[in-house]
Scaffold this active site. Structure first.
Site, PDB file in Angstrom:
ATOM      1  N   SER A 222       0.877  -1.171   0.000  1.00 42.41           N
ATOM      2  CA  SER A 222       0.000   0.000   0.000  1.00 42.41           C
ATOM      3  C   SER A 222       0.913   1.220   0.000  1.00 42.41           C
ATOM      4  CB  SER A 222      -0.838  -0.004   1.287  1.00 42.41           C
ATOM      5  OG  SER A 222      -1.389   1.283   1.542  1.00 42.41           O
TER       6      SER A 222
ATOM      7  N   TYR B 151      -1.965  -1.400  10.647  1.00 42.24           N
ATOM      8  CA  TYR B 151      -1.998  -1.532   9.178  1.00 42.24           C
ATOM      9  C   TYR B 151      -0.714  -0.992   8.547  1.00 42.24           C
ATOM     10  CZ  TYR B 151      -3.812  -1.151   4.400  1.00 42.24           C
ATOM     11  OH  TYR B 151      -3.996  -1.264   3.042  1.00 42.24           O
TER      12      TYR B 151
HETATM   13  C1  BGC Z   1      -6.221   1.480   2.254  1.00 49.51           C
HETATM   14  C2  BGC Z   1      -7.376   2.313   1.765  1.00 49.51           C
HETATM   15  C3  BGC Z   1      -6.934   3.757   1.575  1.00 49.51           C
HETATM   16  C4  BGC Z   1      -5.661   3.853   0.761  1.00 49.51           C
HETATM   17  C5  BGC Z   1      -5.130   5.262   0.671  1.00 49.51           C
HETATM   18  C6  BGC Z   1      -5.046   1.675   1.337  1.00 49.51           C
HETATM   19  O1  BGC Z   1      -3.993   0.918   1.767  1.00 49.51           O
HETATM   20  O2  BGC Z   1      -6.626   0.119   2.299  1.00 49.51           O
HETATM   21  O3  BGC Z   1      -8.440   2.243   2.681  1.00 49.51           O
HETATM   22  O4  BGC Z   1      -7.957   4.476   0.918  1.00 49.51           O
HETATM   23  O5  BGC Z   1      -4.674   3.023   1.324  1.00 49.51           O
HETATM   24  O6  BGC Z   1      -5.038   5.887   1.912  1.00 49.51           O
END
Ligand code: BGC
Length: 261
Positions: free
Chosen positions: A146, A159
């Site tokens: 991410s 996360y």
């Molecule tokens: C998350 C999303 C978020 C995006 C940008 C991703 O890793 O799962 O919920 O919108 O990052 O912030």
């Protein structure tokens, strides 16, 4: 000639029955791969994805398993071996955002659950896959990280830590596996319209705030991630390993500096 051809390749996508994972299954099978669809809930959705793959003439199977459970992971690879005869491409896509909350507001079980699924799950999967890939001297693992492997995110300590950890795991596994002809990469999506962030994009205020964080001014579509996964899994990317490929409409490009300074 550029040819993204995965014919004869056997792929496994975790969390392949929804969101980005589902689009990855579609893209890999568009390129000719046989694809196993791992899921944890919603078997009907997994079944529909499998049928779409089969309609293209590729082999496919749905495999229910929790990636954070070592025994279930071992069972998943046995099913993969018997259904598709092995593995060439693993996409570690399964993941959760977890609950939003500052560190002192959430219980520690929450931290553990997010790390178990997003990070330990990807490790358990890679552990099994690499045993096979190193033995056959070929294979590709793609980890779905991410932008939050790099961008801190208040309310999401577990996360962000899981994604940064996954990025570093990618780089280390890439070093280990490179001499054996196996590539390991991360794909780092920005804000992609999926069920995981529906509460944000279905609210006009939330969506406007999010779009301001993206120089391209819009969320991404799942296919815009999935297509790149197919490219990276193919021989077109034969020299790519150990890096994170950000696909984020510029979100990591200091979006605030699009205006003023
Ligand atoms: C998350 C999303 C978020 C995006 C940008 C991703 O890793 O799962 O919920 O919108 O990052 O912030």
């Amino acid at each position: 000639m550029i040819n993204i051809n995965l014919t004869g390749k056997r792929a496994l996508v975790t969390g392949g029955n929804s969101g980005i994972g589902e689009a990855v299954v579609d893209a890999l099978s568009d390129a000719g791969a046989d694809v196993a669809v791992n899921y944890i809930s919603h078997p009907d959705a997994a079944g529909a994805v499998v049928e779409r793959v089969k309609a293209k003439g590729s082999r496919s199977v749905a495999i229910q398993a929790d990636v954070s459970d070592e025994t279930q992971v071992a069972g998943m690879f046995e099913k993969m071996d018997s259904a598709l005869g092995g593995i060439d491409i693993l996409v570690n896509n399964a993941g959760i955002d977890g609950k939003a909350g500052r560190a002192w507001e959430l219980d520690t079980a929450h931290w553990k659950r997010v790390l178990d699924i997003n990070l330990t799950g990807a490790f358990l999967m890679s552990h099994e896959a690499l045993r096979r890939m190193v033995g056959q001297r070929s294979g590709v693992i793609i980890n779905m990280t991410s932008v939050h492997e790099m961008i801190p995110w208040s309310g999401y300590a577990a996360y962000t830590a899981s994604k940064a950890g996954l990025s570093m795991m990618t780089k280390t596994l890439a070093q280990e596996a490179a001499p054996f002809g196996v590539r390991v990469l991360s794909v780092a999506p920005g804000a992609i319209k999926t069920p995981i962030n529906k509460s944000v994009w279905s609210d006009p205020g939330g969506l406007a705030d999010l779009n301001r964080k993206i120089p391209m001014g819009r969320m991404g579509e799942r296919a815009e991630i999935a297509g790149m996964v197919a490219v990276l899994a193919s021989n077109v990317a034969s020299y790519a390993t150990g890096s994170s490929i950000f696909i984020d409409g510029g979100m990591t490009d200091f979006a605030d500096f699009s205006h003023g300074g």
